[in-house]
Scaffold this motif. Structure first.
Motif, short mmCIF file in Angstrom:
data_model
loop_
_atom_site.label_atom_id
_atom_site.label_comp_id
_atom_site.label_asym_id
_atom_site.label_seq_id
_atom_site.Cartn_x
_atom_site.Cartn_y
_atom_site.Cartn_z
N LEU A 45 -5.97 4.91 0.51
CA LEU A 45 -4.98 3.86 0.71
C LEU A 45 -4.04 4.18 1.87
O LEU A 45 -3.66 3.31 2.64
CB LEU A 45 -4.18 3.61 -0.56
CG LEU A 45 -4.90 2.90 -1.68
CD1 LEU A 45 -4.03 2.84 -2.92
CD2 LEU A 45 -5.30 1.51 -1.25
N LEU A 65 -7.97 8.43 -4.11
CA LEU A 65 -7.70 7.02 -3.80
C LEU A 65 -6.40 6.87 -3.02
O LEU A 65 -6.28 6.01 -2.15
CB LEU A 65 -7.66 6.21 -5.09
CG LEU A 65 -7.61 4.71 -4.97
CD1 LEU A 65 -8.81 4.20 -4.19
CD2 LEU A 65 -7.57 4.08 -6.35
N ARG A 66 -5.45 7.73 -3.32
CA ARG A 66 -4.16 7.70 -2.61
C ARG A 66 -4.36 8.00 -1.12
O ARG A 66 -3.78 7.34 -0.27
CB ARG A 66 -3.23 8.73 -3.25
CG ARG A 66 -1.85 8.71 -2.68
CD ARG A 66 -1.00 9.74 -3.36
NE ARG A 66 -0.81 9.34 -4.75
CZ ARG A 66 0.00 9.94 -5.60
NH1 ARG A 66 0.68 10.98 -5.21
NH2 ARG A 66 0.11 9.52 -6.82
N LEU A 105 0.83 -1.21 0.00
CA LEU A 105 0.00 0.00 0.00
C LEU A 105 0.86 1.26 0.00
O LEU A 105 0.51 2.25 -0.63
CB LEU A 105 -0.93 0.00 1.21
CG LEU A 105 -2.06 -1.03 1.19
CD1 LEU A 105 -2.83 -0.97 2.50
CD2 LEU A 105 -2.98 -0.78 0.02
N GLY A 118 -3.75 1.86 5.09
CA GLY A 118 -2.44 1.34 5.47
C GLY A 118 -2.08 1.67 6.90
O GLY A 118 -1.62 0.82 7.66
#
Length: 110
Positions: A72, A68-69, A53, A76
């Motif tokens: 994630l 989306l980053r 991730l 994570g």
């Protein structure tokens, strides 16, 4: 001779002596060192589980990737913290809580 844990001691005098040693500066520093070692051990192990991730965070894709980053990154960090918290707590209870530590035992904990 294996040392007794605090909850295994039934004699009041023995409990008082145990608590006097358990609350000493040396034992507090050994417990703190053990917590640091346990946290570092499980922290590095946890990074092995979430590294894919983390790598995805540095890949540059166009479009919706920025949102989306962040998702994630949150997943994570949450997975890493959940893994670390439970593992550190379990090892602390198993190795450190209610036990008089010797300096050589930090190696066994690691």
């Amino acid at each position: 001779m294996k040392q007794k844990r605090f909850d295994e001691i039934e004699n009041d005098l023995e409990r008082a002596v145990f608590l006097a040693r358990y609350n000493s500066r040396r034992q507090r520093s050994l417990r703190f060192s053990a917590i640091i070692l346990i946290t570092a051990k499980h922290g590095l192990r946890g990074l092995l589980y979430v590294w894919p991730l983390v790598i995805l965070l540095f890949v540059d894709f166009p479009g919706i990737w920025n949102g989306l980053r962040l998702l994630l990154l949150g997943l994570g960090v949450a997975a890493w913290f959940r893994f670390i918290h439970r593992s550190v707590r379990d090892d602390y209870v198993r190795f450190v809580a209610g036990v008089l530590l010797q300096p050589g035992e930090l190696r066994r904990i690691l």
